[in-house]
Scaffold this active site. Structure first.
Site, PDB file in Angstrom:
ATOM      1  CG  ASP A 144     -35.340 -15.972 -20.992  1.00 11.83           C
ATOM      2  OD1 ASP A 144     -34.485 -16.025 -21.909  1.00 11.83           O
ATOM      3  OD2 ASP A 144     -35.840 -16.992 -20.500  1.00 11.83           O
ATOM      4  CE  LYS A 196     -39.756 -13.092 -18.749  1.00  3.84           C
ATOM      5  NZ  LYS A 196     -38.994 -13.680 -17.629  1.00  3.84           N
TER       6      LYS A 196
END
Length: 208
Positions: A149, A131
């Site tokens: 996320d 991420k």
């Protein structure tokens, strides 16, 4: 998926569309700027792991070029004072990453695609997972990686496109990225743009 596509298509036609395009241009400018600016963006993404992006922006602005010069202890104290959740570990990660300040741009541009660049970041920069690596690359102008996320997962789960995983493994990350890639393709946009639209759906904000 059709309901989500309809919602996003409407968003592309209103004022949010112009804000997204402006933000993408800002990312491109950062990617063409100095090595120092690019490193500061890496520091921001190290800070946002398991932390608020909005608060990370404020800390990045407060510290600025001091990311390059403060000792690990000084940086940890400043991060703590500014309210970071993990001041000591993040200070250590940032100080260790300084070895790449002058070479990071060249390393990232040496790979054949963004996926390879992301793999290098995950393997070589402490505190950076898929991420965070995707976030950093997006923020310096790369456009074809998904930043997955909890905001993005919430949207996808709400529309029945994924089941929220307990743990976001590498395999699961890539599976969800494939779903997002299909959505982006249907809308004629890239993943960088799609992320900003989805973030706005959940937060009513277009950050970075």
């Amino acid at each position: 998926m059709e309901r989500l596509l309809e919602y996003l298509g409407h968003g592309m036609k209103n004022d949010i569309g112009s804000v997204v395009k402006k933000r993408i241009r800002e990312f491109e400018i950062i990617g063409k700027s100095s090595d120092v600016m690019i490193f500061q963006e890496l520091c921001f993404c190290i800070l946002t792991a398991n932390f608020s992006a909005e608060r990370g922006i404020k800390i990045q602005e407060a510290i600025g070029k001091d990311f390059l010069t403060l000792s690990e202890e000084e940086l940890a104290r400043k991060l703590k004072k500014l309210g970071h959740r993990y001041p000591n570990t993040r200070a250590r990660y940032i100080v260790e990453a300084r070895r790449y300040i002058n070479s990071l741009r060249g390393i990232l541009n040496s790979f054949k695609d963004e996926q390879e660049a992301r793999e290098w970041l995950v393997k070589n920069i402490k505190g950076i997972g898929y991420k965070e690596a995707s976030h950093f690359l997006r923020n310096i102008g790369f456009k074809n990686l998904a930043i997955i996320d909890f905001h993005i997962l919430d949207v996808l789960a709400k529309y029945g496109l994924v089941t929220k995983p307990r743990h976001l493994t590498k395999r699961k990350y890539f599976e969800i990225e494939t779903v997002l890639r299909k959505i982006a393709e249907k809308l004629g946009m890239n993943l960088a743009e799609l992320d900003l639209y989805l973030w706005y759906m959940e937060t009513k904000k277009v950050l970075k």
